[in-house]
Design an enzyme around this catalytic site. Structure first.
Site, mmCIF file in Angstrom:
data_model
loop_
_atom_site.group_PDB
_atom_site.id
_atom_site.type_symbol
_atom_site.label_atom_id
_atom_site.label_comp_id
_atom_site.label_asym_id
_atom_site.label_seq_id
_atom_site.Cartn_x
_atom_site.Cartn_y
_atom_site.Cartn_z
ATOM 1 N N ARG A 1 -30.298 -1.749 15.042
ATOM 2 C CA ARG A 1 -31.623 -1.164 15.321
ATOM 3 C C ARG A 1 -32.720 -2.220 15.168
ATOM 4 O O ARG A 1 -33.593 -2.372 16.021
ATOM 5 C CB ARG A 1 -31.859 0.025 14.384
ATOM 6 C CG ARG A 1 -33.042 0.901 14.792
ATOM 7 C CD ARG A 1 -34.368 0.489 14.198
ATOM 8 N NE ARG A 1 -34.341 0.503 12.744
ATOM 9 C CZ ARG A 1 -35.331 0.041 11.987
ATOM 10 N NH1 ARG A 1 -36.386 -0.525 12.552
ATOM 11 N NH2 ARG A 1 -35.239 0.085 10.681
ATOM 12 N N HIS B 1 -36.250 -1.965 1.072
ATOM 13 C CA HIS B 1 -36.126 -2.508 2.421
ATOM 14 C C HIS B 1 -36.905 -3.820 2.393
ATOM 15 O O HIS B 1 -38.140 -3.817 2.425
ATOM 16 C CB HIS B 1 -36.724 -1.528 3.433
ATOM 17 C CG HIS B 1 -36.674 -1.993 4.851
ATOM 18 N ND1 HIS B 1 -35.714 -1.570 5.752
ATOM 19 C CD2 HIS B 1 -37.474 -2.847 5.544
ATOM 20 C CE1 HIS B 1 -35.929 -2.136 6.924
ATOM 21 N NE2 HIS B 1 -36.994 -2.922 6.825
ATOM 22 N N HIS C 1 -37.786 -7.846 3.543
ATOM 23 C CA HIS C 1 -37.782 -8.855 4.597
ATOM 24 C C HIS C 1 -37.822 -10.242 3.976
ATOM 25 O O HIS C 1 -38.405 -10.439 2.903
ATOM 26 C CB HIS C 1 -38.975 -8.659 5.530
ATOM 27 C CG HIS C 1 -38.787 -7.542 6.509
ATOM 28 N ND1 HIS C 1 -39.159 -7.632 7.834
ATOM 29 C CD2 HIS C 1 -38.260 -6.302 6.376
ATOM 30 C CE1 HIS C 1 -38.871 -6.502 8.464
ATOM 31 N NE2 HIS C 1 -38.328 -5.678 7.588
ATOM 32 N N CYS D 1 -40.221 -6.173 12.060
ATOM 33 C CA CYS D 1 -41.106 -5.199 12.688
ATOM 34 C C CYS D 1 -41.881 -5.844 13.830
ATOM 35 O O CYS D 1 -42.539 -6.871 13.621
ATOM 36 C CB CYS D 1 -42.080 -4.630 11.653
ATOM 37 S SG CYS D 1 -43.278 -3.492 12.349
ATOM 38 N N ASN E 1 -35.175 -8.831 8.249
ATOM 39 C CA ASN E 1 -34.590 -8.268 7.037
ATOM 40 C C ASN E 1 -33.716 -9.285 6.313
ATOM 41 O O ASN E 1 -33.213 -10.232 6.911
ATOM 42 C CB ASN E 1 -33.691 -7.071 7.391
ATOM 43 C CG ASN E 1 -34.461 -5.916 7.965
ATOM 44 O OD1 ASN E 1 -35.227 -6.095 8.899
ATOM 45 N ND2 ASN E 1 -34.258 -4.738 7.421
#
Length: 321
Positions: free
Chosen positions: A16, A218, A220, A251, A262
């Site tokens: 994704r 989450h 990065h 993003c 990520n």
């Protein structure tokens, strides 16, 4: 003092995340091949698509075809992302293939909320109230509270722990008002501003205020601190992380094109396994999937482990000597 978990659950988001920012369209068949390869690595949760507007995210114009095409593997929970009723309805057409759960999402940064969601916090909370009603009407549980830009923002600048806690409070208040049973509070370092002390402060405050809630991170690796931040989270007892094979993704609205996305799943797995924390994931199979991701995406991914390899072969050689 540390509170290391015995086992962590890693949600693999490489497909994704990676395909949404690919500079050129990735063929559907290649997307499916990567998903199938990742399914065989031992991951228990795999995010496979975004049901979003192709005008906003052209890389996911074929989301329906991808979700219809991968081969489900027993023991793997497949998920997708959506932001509106249209996306939810698209996801529901695949309820036999996807684990469908909703989330309440806000940003700790007003500037990022406007840039990414096209509305401020108050507008986003109002939209989330409608979103919850749509999910509840469809029988879909809303189980996650998610705060984006929880540690800093390329458009606003510093995001203090107080800002992050304010955002979590707003989400948890809305969840209580609408009867949602939140299972997990997700904190996202969407633009790579966090450092280990910042992680400790925010996670510590969240755990203090909502002690019965699981916390996930989450992270990065935008500025190279991603794995250090993961270690800080582990020491605080965080047992759920999002990651992306090879460090793919990022993003598309975060204002740093070309930066790492990520944290790399294989690097997180190596960190955990070397510290005696179980993941259930075969790091060498994951590295192979990372090389496939590079081929599919047509670029070198930032993961150091894709270059250096795991320690498995070196240890086997030493034992044989």
């Amino acid at each position: 003092m540390t509170d290391l978990p015995r086992r962590v659950r890693i949600a693999e988001e490489g497909p994704r995340e990676g395909f949404q920012i690919a500079p050129t369209p990735v063929p559907t068949v290649d997307k499916i091949a990567l998903i199938d390869a990742l399914s065989a690595t031992g991951v228990s949760k795999l995010q496979v698509a975004s049901f979003v507007s192709p005008k906003r995210v052209p890389g996911w114009a074929d989301a329906d075809q991808v979700v219809a095409g991968f081969t489900p593997k027993a023991g793997v929970s497949y998920t997708a992302l959506w932001f509106n009723p249209q996306g939810l309805q698209r996801a529901l057409t695949f309820k036999d293939r996807l684990t469908i759960q909703g989330s309440i999402t806000v940003a700790a940064s007003e500037a990022f909320s406007l840039r990414n969601l096209n509305r401020d916090r108050a507008g986003q909370l109002a939209a989330m109230r409608e979103n919850i009603a749509e999910h509840q009407a469809a029988g879909v549980p809303v189980t996650r509270a998610s705060v984006q830009a929880a540690f800093g923002c390329n458009f606003q600048g510093e995001v203090t722990p107080a800002h992050a806690i304010s955002a979590v409070t707003d989400v948890m208040t809305l969840a209580a008002e609408t009867g949602c049973e939140i299972e997990r509070i997700s904190l996202a370092d969407t633009m790579g501003w966090a450092n280990p002390l910042h992680i400790e402060r925010v996670v510590g405050e969240v755990r203090s205020r909502w002690p019965d809630q699981a916390v996930s991170l989450h992270l990065h690796d935008t500025r190279g601190l991603g794995i250090a931040n993961a270690l800080a989270g582990l020491r605080m007892g965080v047992a759920e992380f999002d990651a992306a094979v090879g460090g793919a993704g990022g993003c598309p609205f975060a204002g740093h094109p070309g930066a790492p996305g990520n944290i790399a799943t294989e690097e997180l797995v190596l960190l955990c396994e070397e510290m005696g924390i179980e993941t259930g994931i075969d790091v060498d199979a994951l590295i192979a999937a990372g090389h496939l991701a590079e081929k599919v995406l047509g670029r070198t991914l930032p993961s150091a482990l894709l270059r250096g390899g795991s320690l498995t072969a070196f240890r086997a050689k030493a034992r044989a000597a």
